[in-house]
Design a protein around this motif. Structure first.
Motif, short mmCIF file in Angstrom:
data_model
loop_
_atom_site.label_atom_id
_atom_site.label_comp_id
_atom_site.label_asym_id
_atom_site.label_seq_id
_atom_site.Cartn_x
_atom_site.Cartn_y
_atom_site.Cartn_z
N UNK A 101 0.33 -1.21 0.10
CA UNK A 101 -0.20 0.24 0.11
C UNK A 101 1.06 1.28 0.03
N UNK A 102 2.11 1.25 -1.12
CA UNK A 102 3.25 2.36 -0.85
C UNK A 102 4.10 2.73 -0.01
N UNK A 103 3.68 2.29 1.02
CA UNK A 103 5.04 1.68 2.34
C UNK A 103 4.90 3.40 2.78
N UNK A 104 5.91 4.12 3.00
CA UNK A 104 6.45 4.87 3.53
C UNK A 104 5.86 6.62 2.33
N UNK A 105 5.26 7.29 3.37
CA UNK A 105 4.70 8.12 2.35
C UNK A 105 5.61 9.01 1.43
N UNK A 106 7.23 8.80 1.51
CA UNK A 106 8.21 9.09 0.26
C UNK A 106 8.03 8.40 -0.58
N UNK A 372 11.79 16.54 -0.39
CA UNK A 372 11.39 15.67 1.39
C UNK A 372 10.13 17.12 1.54
N UNK A 373 9.18 16.03 2.87
CA UNK A 373 8.05 17.02 2.92
C UNK A 373 8.06 16.40 4.92
N UNK A 374 7.20 17.55 5.24
CA UNK A 374 6.54 17.46 6.07
C UNK A 374 5.04 17.69 6.29
N UNK A 375 4.56 17.39 6.98
CA UNK A 375 2.88 17.91 6.72
C UNK A 375 1.82 18.24 7.55
N UNK A 376 1.42 19.29 7.79
CA UNK A 376 1.41 19.77 9.18
C UNK A 376 -0.32 19.97 8.87
N UNK A 377 -0.99 20.20 10.18
CA UNK A 377 -2.26 20.60 9.96
C UNK A 377 -2.39 21.86 10.53
N UNK A 487 7.36 11.47 14.09
CA UNK A 487 7.29 10.22 15.51
C UNK A 487 9.40 9.64 16.13
N UNK A 488 8.45 9.23 16.48
CA UNK A 488 10.13 8.60 17.02
C UNK A 488 11.52 9.40 16.98
N UNK A 489 11.49 10.51 16.61
CA UNK A 489 12.93 11.07 16.34
C UNK A 489 13.29 11.07 14.95
N UNK A 490 12.17 10.53 14.36
CA UNK A 490 12.52 10.16 13.10
C UNK A 490 11.54 11.28 11.86
N UNK A 491 11.85 11.31 10.46
CA UNK A 491 11.01 12.37 9.62
C UNK A 491 10.28 11.44 9.26
N UNK A 492 8.70 12.23 9.18
CA UNK A 492 7.46 11.46 9.22
C UNK A 492 7.17 10.60 7.49
N UNK A 493 8.41 11.00 6.73
CA UNK A 493 8.26 10.50 5.51
C UNK A 493 8.35 8.83 5.48
N UNK A 494 9.50 8.91 6.80
CA UNK A 494 9.48 7.31 6.32
C UNK A 494 9.02 6.81 7.58
N UNK A 495 7.48 7.36 7.89
CA UNK A 495 7.51 6.17 9.23
C UNK A 495 5.84 6.04 9.06
#
Length: 529
Positions: A101-106, A372-377, A487-495
């Protein structure tokens, strides 16, 4: 909203090699052909156009149309495939594993970067056509890397044995995965779309390659994305001469080894083998090894003489699969490609390969680090503003961030640098006195200096700890918002998986990515949804 930008170089998430590449360090110039600037694509077009055989275009288009049999192509994607017959059409390519299902966001960011660069180049060079390509890594075998994805905090995993190329893997057993995912999604129109997409992709297609093609096509078909499966007999036939050379000369081992020596002060991503090929069947993917004058398939009893393995290559080119060293060469042999877009790790190993391309007479592509992206509401952005945080703050390691914010928020000065400097100046005088009286006294003076400095440092730590307790509520809110975005101190796009954000935003998620990602930018994109 914070307005500062975070460059890839200053983010703390890229290797020294990639940072030096982005900074255009002169010592790396021999490792790439052209830097990724809009102006550099014209000479790349001219060179690739002169070096890419017209007959390869025909084979490529026929193979693509065959691969898309039983799939519904958008008019844009079909048009792009037909354009590949023309000598003024070129590709922009990214590659990715067949993550569930595409895996991580990146995964999305790679493809959007590829689509957007194709659009930018078309605007700049209207006499040429540019086709965005997603190369599916169907011949990989590391199933454990791709058999799961994370939805919110839940790891959704496909438990199955896998031995051969993952693209040929049967989708049987994914019903249980779907049942778990369906429960997690809940109700609503966006949840319904995600459920239907998963079901159609994985429960209505026989192989993982077909399931991945369906899903990527579903998400990006209106953008003209073309999806390539390298596990194709006709495309492998185009690559057969290079496979033959690898079997007989093992030139890639020599070329890449020499480059790796020049990169000894960096972390090396990949190391070549003497033969950088696998032998594959439906349930087999093993290295080809040359020993004692014979070719053997690792962990099996199968062996070939030189004439036998060349005959096998001629009759069954689909059984010869390039490893990480040769796969990029294979890609550039069968595609009229200008640029490869990948993550930092990918670009790092591509930088090891230029000499091997030159040795094989194949044009080396422009290398571009994906967006690379950080998504925020909007709600998260409000919290960030109230806490007086910058994006630079949020990219800081949490321990350092809490220490910094404690000092900023405290009414006290929790920094004894001035006192320590004053103390050091005093001991300079004492050391001078010791030298002029009794040299044996010098050691005692230095010991006392160290003790006094250490005492000040301990006082500073105790004061900092006390202020952290006083400011605990505010510091906890800072930690919470950072944990949400990293999350977990890492990039959102990798989790995280795209479904978590699609559930709240629907098609607007991909629309915003397409409208806001600039592939030639070297800063993190901060996407507010």
């Amino acid at each position: 909203m914070p307005t500062d930008c975070i460059s890839y170089q200053n983010s703390g998430y890229f290797s020294k090699l990639i940072i030096d590449y982005l900074n255009q360090k002169p010592e790396l110039q021999s490792l790439y052909h052209r830097l990724p600037t809009a102006e550099n694509f014209l000479p790349q077009i001219e060179e690739k156009g002169n070096n890419f055989p017209v007959e390869n275009r025909k084979v490529l288009v026929e193979s693509l149309l065959q691969q898309y049999t039983n799939f519904t192509l958008s008019d844009t994607s079909l048009h792009n495939i037909e354009l590949l017959k023309q000598p003024n059409t070129f590709t922009i390519t990214t590659g990715h594993q067949l993550n569930l299902f595409t895996g991580p966001l990146y995964f999305l960011y790679k493809i959007v970067s590829t689509i957007n660069l194709s659009k930018q180049l078309k605007a700049k060079y209207p006499n040429y056509h540019f086709v965005p390509v997603y190369w599916m890594a169907t011949e990989d075998h590391d199933f454990e890397e791709i058999n799961h994805f994370t939805f919110k905090t839940t790891k959704i995993k496909w438990n199955k044995d896998s031995k051969g190329p993952v693209g040929r893997l049967s989708t049987q057993g994914l019903e249980e995965v779907y049942a778990q995912f369906e429960k997690e999604l809940g109700v609503g129109d966006y949840a319904k779309y995600l459920k239907e997409s998963f079901k159609k992709a994985y429960l209505e297609h026989a192989t993982l390659a077909d399931a991945t093609r369906f899903l990527a096509n579903e998400l990006f078909k209106e953008e003209g994305l073309v999806i390539v499966d390298g596990d194709d007999v006709n495309l492998k036939q185009l690559f057969a001469p290079y496979v033959k050379r690898e079997l007989l000369e093992q030139a890639s081992f020599q070329n890449v080894t020499a480059t790796n020596k020049a990169l000894a002060h960096y972390d090396i991503q990949v190391n070549p083998r003497e033969i950088n090929l696998f032998y594959i069947e439906d349930n087999l993917r093993e290295r080809i090894v040359f020993e004692e004058g014979k070719y053997s398939i690792n962990t099996t009893k199968t062996t070939f003489t030189e004439s036998d393995i060349l005959a096998e290559l001629e009759n069954h080119p689909e059984k010869f699969s390039p490893n990480v060293i040769l796969r990029p060469l294979y890609q550039e042999v069968i595609l009229p490609n200008l640029c490869y877009i990948g993550g930092g790790g990918e670009i790092a190993y591509w930088l090891q390969l230029k000499s091997n391309f030159e040795s094989n007479g194949v044009t080396f592509p422009v290398l571009l680090v994906r967006n690379s992206v950080v998504i925020a509401t909007a709600k998260q952005v409000q919290k960030i503003d109230k806490l007086d945080l910058s994006w630079s703050d949020l990219f800081t390691k949490q321990h350092d961030l809490i220490r910094k914010k404690t000092k900023e928020l405290s009414s006290l000065t929790i920094d004894f640098s001035e006192q320590k400097e004053f103390l050091k100046q005093q001991f300079i005088t004492l050391n001078d006195i010791a030298k002029r009286t009794d040299p044996s006294f010098i050691g005692a003076v230095k010991a006392q200096e160290a003790k006094q400095i250490k005492g000040l440092e301990n006082l500073e730590k105790r004061l900092l700890k006390a202020e952290k307790r006083i400011l605990s509520n505010q510091l906890e809110r800072i930690s919470m918002i950072q944990n949400e975005l990293f999350p977990n101190g890492g990039l959102q796009e990798r989790k995280q998986n795209f479904s978590e954000f699609y559930l709240e935003n629907g098609d607007q998620l991909i629309s915003k990515l397409l409208s806001e990602l600039n592939p030639l930018d070297k800063d993190f994109t901060l996407l507010i949804v």
